[in-house]
Design an enzyme around this catalytic site. Structure first.
Site, mmCIF file in Angstrom:
data_model
loop_
_atom_site.group_PDB
_atom_site.id
_atom_site.type_symbol
_atom_site.label_atom_id
_atom_site.label_comp_id
_atom_site.label_asym_id
_atom_site.label_seq_id
_atom_site.Cartn_x
_atom_site.Cartn_y
_atom_site.Cartn_z
ATOM 1 N N HIS A 27 0.841 -1.202 0.000
ATOM 2 C CA HIS A 27 0.000 0.000 0.000
ATOM 3 C C HIS A 27 0.873 1.247 0.000
ATOM 4 O O HIS A 27 1.260 1.759 1.060
ATOM 5 C CB HIS A 27 -0.897 -0.011 1.240
ATOM 6 C CG HIS A 27 -1.999 0.998 1.200
ATOM 7 N ND1 HIS A 27 -3.178 0.826 1.884
ATOM 8 C CD2 HIS A 27 -2.117 2.200 0.577
ATOM 9 C CE1 HIS A 27 -3.973 1.868 1.688
ATOM 10 N NE2 HIS A 27 -3.329 2.716 0.888
ATOM 11 N N HIS A 84 1.569 5.219 -2.147
ATOM 12 C CA HIS A 84 1.126 6.241 -3.096
ATOM 13 C C HIS A 84 2.383 6.975 -3.545
ATOM 14 O O HIS A 84 2.864 7.870 -2.849
ATOM 15 C CB HIS A 84 0.157 7.214 -2.429
ATOM 16 C CG HIS A 84 -1.090 6.592 -1.892
ATOM 17 N ND1 HIS A 84 -2.267 6.533 -2.607
ATOM 18 C CD2 HIS A 84 -1.351 5.988 -0.701
ATOM 19 C CE1 HIS A 84 -3.203 5.924 -1.882
ATOM 20 N NE2 HIS A 84 -2.656 5.593 -0.713
ATOM 21 N N ASN A 86 -5.040 6.517 -7.005
ATOM 22 C CA ASN A 86 -5.568 7.881 -6.918
ATOM 23 C C ASN A 86 -4.506 8.924 -7.262
ATOM 24 O O ASN A 86 -4.171 9.811 -6.483
ATOM 25 C CB ASN A 86 -6.168 8.150 -5.536
ATOM 26 C CG ASN A 86 -5.176 7.952 -4.406
ATOM 27 O OD1 ASN A 86 -4.218 7.195 -4.543
ATOM 28 N ND2 ASN A 86 -5.409 8.628 -3.296
ATOM 29 N N HIS A 123 -5.464 -0.540 5.878
ATOM 30 C CA HIS A 123 -5.191 0.298 7.055
ATOM 31 C C HIS A 123 -6.279 0.234 8.139
ATOM 32 O O HIS A 123 -6.847 1.259 8.513
ATOM 33 C CB HIS A 123 -4.918 1.743 6.652
ATOM 34 C CG HIS A 123 -5.849 2.336 5.621
ATOM 35 N ND1 HIS A 123 -7.216 2.235 5.683
ATOM 36 C CD2 HIS A 123 -5.580 3.051 4.499
ATOM 37 C CE1 HIS A 123 -7.753 2.866 4.658
ATOM 38 N NE2 HIS A 123 -6.772 3.366 3.918
ATOM 39 N N ASP A 173 0.649 2.580 3.716
ATOM 40 C CA ASP A 173 -0.137 3.697 3.189
ATOM 41 C C ASP A 173 0.764 4.921 3.028
ATOM 42 O O ASP A 173 0.384 6.043 3.372
ATOM 43 C CB ASP A 173 -1.328 4.003 4.099
ATOM 44 C CG ASP A 173 -2.346 4.933 3.445
ATOM 45 O OD1 ASP A 173 -2.221 5.194 2.230
ATOM 46 O OD2 ASP A 173 -3.251 5.412 4.150
ATOM 47 N N HIS A 216 3.354 14.184 1.560
ATOM 48 C CA HIS A 216 3.043 15.564 1.191
ATOM 49 C C HIS A 216 4.204 16.423 1.669
ATOM 50 O O HIS A 216 4.947 16.041 2.575
ATOM 51 C CB HIS A 216 1.753 16.052 1.864
ATOM 52 C CG HIS A 216 0.541 15.232 1.559
ATOM 53 N ND1 HIS A 216 -0.166 15.352 0.389
ATOM 54 C CD2 HIS A 216 -0.090 14.261 2.284
ATOM 55 C CE1 HIS A 216 -1.192 14.502 0.395
ATOM 56 N NE2 HIS A 216 -1.156 13.834 1.532
#
Length: 433
Positions: free
Chosen positions: A51, A53, A85, A228, A296, A300
């Site tokens: 998992h 991103h 996403n 999660h 996860d 940012h």
């Protein structure tokens, strides 16, 4: 390559011979001159982070396939599964192909998940080497309803037909406590009312969504994996229904008690829970109830995170610190080393059908990470390799790898400095090719 005198998670001391991309032999005292003397070192199968991103395409200022996969390799992770996403979202053939082209820069092996939104094209997606469906949102990151039950049912039925796992983000937005968010203060960063996010996205919302997802999956005989899980109630609901589930390091090692220090850096979905719930989740991870740990990893920039609690984006980086945190906990006696191995390697390979990964055995992919269990160090964001220059685990202890191999290729060497610093060359490929 011949690695000698390595200690495995089960306590055996062995030599490991690598032949091409595979493990050729695992025995004591193999003949030949050693390339790596691993005396006193712990050799683990490369971790599988199911998992992440990595933010490309669309948000390369947050992370790229190059930086994200380097961060993975520096944390002992040799396979990652990227979620859909991005911008554009990975919901059809063209968007899958665009992401696959970017993923050629990966230093580690990877899977690419297909997304489910209005307008998705399952025929095009499943004509590509899709890893799984998901992360499928039953509530999106803004707190509104996700894709809706009808589309979710169609997606689950198609996944069952394709014999593909569905990974579910399980939160029921109708059970969110909007009054808690409305009452939050207007401070930013550490001065913000970060705990309001935990009160807003209630524990009951997770349990209800887990039960719904498992009910829909059972009707189609589909494999449901709950992403999660952050509460003991959510974990127990998944187990009762026969679904698999994961826990993230931030829900394992952090709680609402840490939000005064973290501020909006600690905003994530699902949010941090009470210390009592964290302890209950920790016990379920330790005792074998939980199948896997995944990160996860959702980086940012610090500037983006240091906003008000309503505006700050959700998510924290974590791919580089997952295994180090768990191994440090093992050295403190909180986990068995074998349990760490199963959580990050053996079980993810089983759950997601990766038959050549997750174990140190003859014939398996030579995905390996070598650790010195005596080298326990403090974690600092500025020393990590993600584009995010921060970590929610600042000051926590970790055991980082000295050497990471992907199918026999050295992709990370902590002690080596060359043209690319500590890294070798991009060696990743799609595990579903």
């Amino acid at each position: 390559m011949l690695i000698t005198n390595a200690t495995l998670a089960d306590g055996r001391t062995v030599d490991v011979r690598i032949e091409g991309e595979r493990i050729g032999a695992v025995k004591p005292q193999l003949p030949g001159e050693p390339d790596v003397d691993a005396t006193g070192k712990l050799l683990m199968p490369g971790a599988i982070d199911a998992h992440v991103h990595f933010r490309e395409p669309g948000f390369p200022h947050k992370e790229t396939w190059e930086t994200g996969s380097q961060s993975a390799a520096a944390g002992g992770v040799t396979t990652v599964v990227d979620q859909p996403n991005t911008d554009p979202p990975t919901v059809d053939g063209a968007s899958f192909d665009a992401k696959a082209e970017l993923a050629r820069e990966s230093y580690v092996d990877y899977g690419i998940n297909g997304g489910v939104t209005e307008g998705w094209d399952p025929d095009e997606l499943f004509s590509r080497p899709v890893f799984a469906l998901g992360e499928v949102f039953l509530a999106d990151s803004t707190g509104e309803m996700g894709i809706g039950t009808e589309l979710f049912e169609r997606a689950v039925e198609r996944a069952a037909h394709e014999d593909t796992v569905v990974t579910v983000h399980a939160e029921d937005a109708t059970r969110f406590d909007r009054r808690a968010l409305e009452a939050a203060g207007d401070g930013i960063g550490r001065e913000g009312d970060a705990d309001a996010w935990s009160a807003f996205r209630s524990a009951a919302a997770e349990t209800a969504a887990v039960e719904l997802a498992c009910e829909v999956g059972a009707r189609s005989d589909a494999a449901i994996h709950i992403a999660h899980t952050s509460t003991p109630e959510g974990i127990d609901a998944a187990v009762r229904a026969g679904a698999t589930c994961e826990v993230c390091p931030h829900h394992l090692f952090l709680s609402r008690d840490d939000l005064e220090e973290l501020g909006t850096l600690g905003r994530m979905n699902p949010p941090l829970r009470s210390e009592e719930r964290r302890e209950a989740v920790f016990e379920r991870v330790r005792d074998g109830t939980v199948d896997i740990v995944a990160t996860d990893h959702a980086p940012h920039t610090r500037e983006e995170k240091e906003a008000g609690i309503r505006e700050a984006p959700s998510g924290v980086p974590g791919v580089e610190t997952m295994v180090p945190l768990l191994l440090a906990a093992a050295e403190r006696g909180e986990f068995a080393r074998e349990r760490v191995r199963d959580l990050v390697a053996t079980n993810p390979a089983r759950v997601f059908c990766l038959p050549r990964k997750g174990k140190i055995e003859e014939g398996m992919d030579a995905d390996l990470a070598l650790y010195d269990p005596d080298r326990i160090e403090a974690i600092h964001g500025e020393s990590l390799h993600s584009k995010a220059d921060w970590t929610p685990f600042e000051g926590h202890e970790g055991v980082f790898p000295e050497l990471t191999l992907v199918r026999g290729t050295v992709v990370y060497d902590h002690g080596k400095e060359g043209e690319n610093g500590e890294f070798g060359r991009p060696a990743g490929r799609n595990v579903r090719r």
